[in-house]
Design a protein around this motif. Structure first.
Motif, short mmCIF file in Angstrom:
data_model
loop_
_atom_site.label_atom_id
_atom_site.label_comp_id
_atom_site.label_asym_id
_atom_site.label_seq_id
_atom_site.Cartn_x
_atom_site.Cartn_y
_atom_site.Cartn_z
N ASP A 63 -14.44 7.25 -2.27
CA ASP A 63 -13.32 7.52 -1.36
C ASP A 63 -12.47 6.27 -1.17
OD1 ASP A 63 -14.11 10.23 -0.78
OD2 ASP A 63 -15.77 9.37 0.37
N ALA A 64 -11.96 5.77 -2.27
CA ALA A 64 -11.10 4.59 -2.18
C ALA A 64 -9.80 4.95 -1.46
CB ALA A 64 -10.79 4.07 -3.58
N VAL A 65 -9.36 4.06 -0.59
CA VAL A 65 -8.14 4.29 0.18
C VAL A 65 -7.16 3.16 -0.14
CG1 VAL A 65 -7.13 4.48 2.47
CG2 VAL A 65 -9.39 5.44 2.03
N PHE A 66 -5.96 3.57 -0.49
CA PHE A 66 -4.91 2.60 -0.79
C PHE A 66 -3.71 2.87 0.12
CE2 PHE A 66 -7.35 3.40 -4.62
CZ PHE A 66 -7.65 2.13 -5.07
N SER A 67 -2.95 1.84 0.43
CA SER A 67 -1.74 2.02 1.22
C SER A 67 -0.68 1.04 0.75
CB SER A 67 -2.02 1.82 2.72
OG SER A 67 -2.46 0.50 2.96
N PHE A 68 0.58 1.41 0.95
CA PHE A 68 1.67 0.53 0.58
C PHE A 68 1.83 -0.58 1.62
CE2 PHE A 68 2.86 4.53 -1.51
CZ PHE A 68 3.09 4.07 -2.80
N ALA A 69 2.09 -1.79 1.17
CA ALA A 69 2.40 -2.87 2.11
C ALA A 69 3.68 -2.52 2.86
CB ALA A 69 2.55 -4.20 1.36
N GLU A 70 4.62 -1.92 2.16
CA GLU A 70 5.83 -1.40 2.77
C GLU A 70 6.01 0.03 2.31
OE1 GLU A 70 9.16 -3.82 1.88
OE2 GLU A 70 8.28 -5.66 2.70
N GLN A 71 6.19 0.94 3.25
CA GLN A 71 6.33 2.34 2.88
C GLN A 71 7.59 2.55 2.04
OE1 GLN A 71 4.25 4.89 3.37
NE2 GLN A 71 2.81 3.35 4.16
#
Length: 648
Positions: A502-510
């Motif tokens: 369940d790796a979760v990634f997010s943008f530093a800036e949307q």
């Protein structure tokens, strides 16, 4: 079928080569004798043998027998007694030496000396051994030699490849060191024969690879164990080609020098696939066929015919005698893609029983207990085969996508059910060599496949198929060098690696705008009734969530065959216009097909793909290959992909 079309072309090509070679010199000597039984001139290759290395006994043998490869006619064995006083029996074999020469682009062999008998043995314990040679011929007479003594000393050889005792997902050597196979298929060579293997194995060794897969299936490929030919008392099923066997000797030794461990595949589906079923059959030319002096009137009798089963056991015995000593034989593979035999031959229960019988027999006569395996073309596998305790690991072949990254992770998850090592022993970019050269010149699919297969929990990195037309000529060995350098020194079975589920990634800036990407739908191909061949429904919602009821097949079967009919229906609700791109590689040469794509019940693409020769020939039709596109507006729609023709 993933690799069938490649096989027949090479068979036909090599037929010409071997015929030309045979015209120059008779390569196969007489394999019978009619003299009183006697053993003489026994010579041991050395008196002190490093552990896991080869001791070779060479001797003269007289006897009364019609086929030197049939133990019912002449049964010769080395009886070894080890430091623990346990007895080990190793069969002997008839041997002939050859020299090789490359003239232009063709390998020629020349016999060197007369035939002789050999016994090959690799000691696994330190200490003193004794050996006695015994022989019994068809008259029933038995003779025994004097006893010979030799010593076994320690060596740096790690031993034979086993299933890891620490982590069931992996392999390990006798000494406990992890073995992670990284390499390719090299099933056969061109007319250059073993000179091709010189090139391939040298490059694989330099890249740090440690694995290769070769075929010895009966026929006319480079290392074929049994061939048709004249005189018939020297060629055919149950009469092992000594020139081919010498080539395999060379390949096994070459593998050792380059740090490679071999999967030796003894047979392929082509042997039991008939011309009427298309897809590159070889039944009509196989030595098993009664018209070729074999024991079988029909291919489906192979699994139960007593003579055929006995002949196959003789082949296994010969393999143990000649190559069993080598730690560089990783495993014996009984069949390549056994599910691709003719439909009437594919009886899962009979094939399962056959594998149990052959594996148990081989395990009993193989003192070194090499690993056993078999393979099928359907990437989903066959539970009845995969769960067999006789099969030491599970294999997958896959040619269903252009990006193997996520797919190989999903396949690995499924195969972990069996609590065995799982190895993807064939993969490649579907569509063949030409597409591979044009579409994947940088080897991106190769890169993704070999990395994702291993780092998702597989026993090794997936083995690419097109070695002679893609890997070697495009010099893609650097892809493997990067991987082998990355894993060097890592004992995979000791690390207890776990997949990140369940790796979760997010943008530093949307991102300011939505990003869309292609949804690629790739499925396994099957010609079987039902199974994955049934209508499939897919849903795509506004959030991009995809759900599938059933499984999308890689073949689109027609309404005309209701037991395989598998139209795809996609219900979608999307907020932007899009396109459906349907990539067609081949169409059945046994009746053609007729593609129909509709949106909300209205036909938007109608492509008839008729068979121009009206079923007279069975080759696949490639003139319809290409991408078929339909535009889909935004909103809620139902798209249906259907085949209203006569075949897939």
């Amino acid at each position: 079928m993933s690799n069938a079309y490649r096989v027949l072309l090479v068979f036909l090509f090599l037929a010409v080569i071997i015929a030309a070679e045979a015209a120059d010199v008779v390569l196969q000597p007489s394999i019978n004798d009619n003299r009183p039984l006697w053993i003489s001139k026994i010579n041991l290759s050395r008196q002190v043998v490093p552990r896991y290395e080869k001791l070779e006994l060479t001797f003269d043998l007289k006897g009364t027998y019609r086929n030197a490869f049939d133990p019912a006619e002449i049964d010769v064995n080395g009886i070894f007694v080890g430091p623990d006083n346990k007895t080990i029996t190793v069969p002997a074999f008839l041997y002939r030496n050859y020299t090789r020469e490359l003239r232009g682009n063709r390998e020629y062999l020349t016999p060197k000396g007369s035939t002789e008998w050999k016994i090959r043995f690799a000691p696994t314990q330190i200490g003193k051994y004794s050996v006695t040679v015994s022989a019994r011929d068809r008259t029933g007479k038995t003779v025994r030699s004097d006893k010979y003594i030799f010593e076994c000393e320690e060596s740096n050889n790690p031993g034979f490849v086993r299933k890891s005792r620490v982590d069931h997902r992996y392999f390990a050597f006798d000494n406990g060191k992890s073995y992670v196979p990284v390499g390719i298929n090299v099933a056969w060579a061109t007319s250059r024969g073993t000179y091709d293997y010189d090139d391939w194995f040298t490059q694989l060794g330099k890249a740090g690879c440690n694995y290769a897969r070769v075929w010895i299936t009966p026929g006319i490929i480079t290392l074929a164990s049994e061939k048709l030919g004249e005189p018939q008392d020297r060629y055919g099923i149950g009469k092992f080609d000594l020139a081919s066997s010498w080539k395999l000797d060379y390949v096994v030794d070459l593998a050792s020098r380059n740090g490679l461990y071999l999967m030796i595949c003894t047979d392929s589906f082509n042997t039991l696939r008939m011309k009427k079923d298309g897809n590159h059959p070889f039944w009509e030319e196989t030595p098993y066929n009664k018209t070729n002096n074999g024991p079988l009137e029909k291919p489906e009798d192979f699994w139960t015919n007593e003579a055929a089963r006995s002949l196959y056991k003789n082949k296994l015995r010969y393999l143990v005698a000649r190559y069993g000593w080598s730690t560089n034989v990783m495993c014996w593979e009984f069949w390549n893609e056994v599910d691709c035999v003719s439909p009437q031959v594919y009886n899962v229960d009979l094939i399962t029983k056959w594998h149990i019988e052959m594996s148990d027999y081989l395990r009993n006569i193989d003192p070194w207990k090499h690993l056993h395996a078999t393979s099928i073309g359907n990437s989903n596998g066959e539970k009845q085969f995969d769960q067999l305790p006789q099969m030491d690991f599970v294999q997958t072949h896959n040619y269903t996508t252009h990006d193997f990254t996520a797919l190989f992770t999903e396949i690995q998850k499924k195969k972990e059910y069996y609590k065995k090592p799982h190895f993807i022993s064939e993969f490649g970019w579907e569509g063949g060599v030409d597409n591979g050269k044009k579409i994947d010149p940088d080897g991106v699919a190769l890169h993704n496949g070999i990395w994702s297969s291993l780092l998702s929990g597989g026993a090794g990195s997936a083995a690419y198929w097109w070695w002679d037309s893609f890997i070697h000529p495009k010099n893609h060995y650097a892809q493997f060098k990067a991987l082998t350098s990355f894993i060097k020194g890592v004992d995979f079975d000791k690390e207890r690696f776990q997949r990140i589920e369940d790796a979760v990634f997010s943008f530093a800036e949307q991102p300011s705008n939505k990003k869309y990407r292609d949804l690629r739908i790739n499925g396994p191909r099957s010609w079987q009734r039902y199974g994955i061949n049934k209508p499939t429904a897919m849903k795509i919602d506004r959030n991009g969530k995809v759900t599938v009821d059933g499984e999308v097949g890689g073949l689109l079967h027609p309404r005309a065959k209701p037991f395989k009919y598998n139209p795809l229906t996609i219900d979608m609700d999307i907020d932007h216009p899009t396109r459906l791109l349907l990539r067609v590689g081949e169409v059945s040469g046994h009746g053609g097909a007729h593609l129909v794509i509709s949106i909300d019940g209205k036909v938007v693409k109608d492509v008839d793909m008729p068979d121009p020769d009206k079923m007279e020939k069975l080759e696949s039709l490639t003139q319809y290959a290409g991408v078929y596109e339909v535009k889909i507006p935004s909103g809620k729609h139902t798209v249906k992909v259907d085949n209203i023709g006569d075949d897939w």
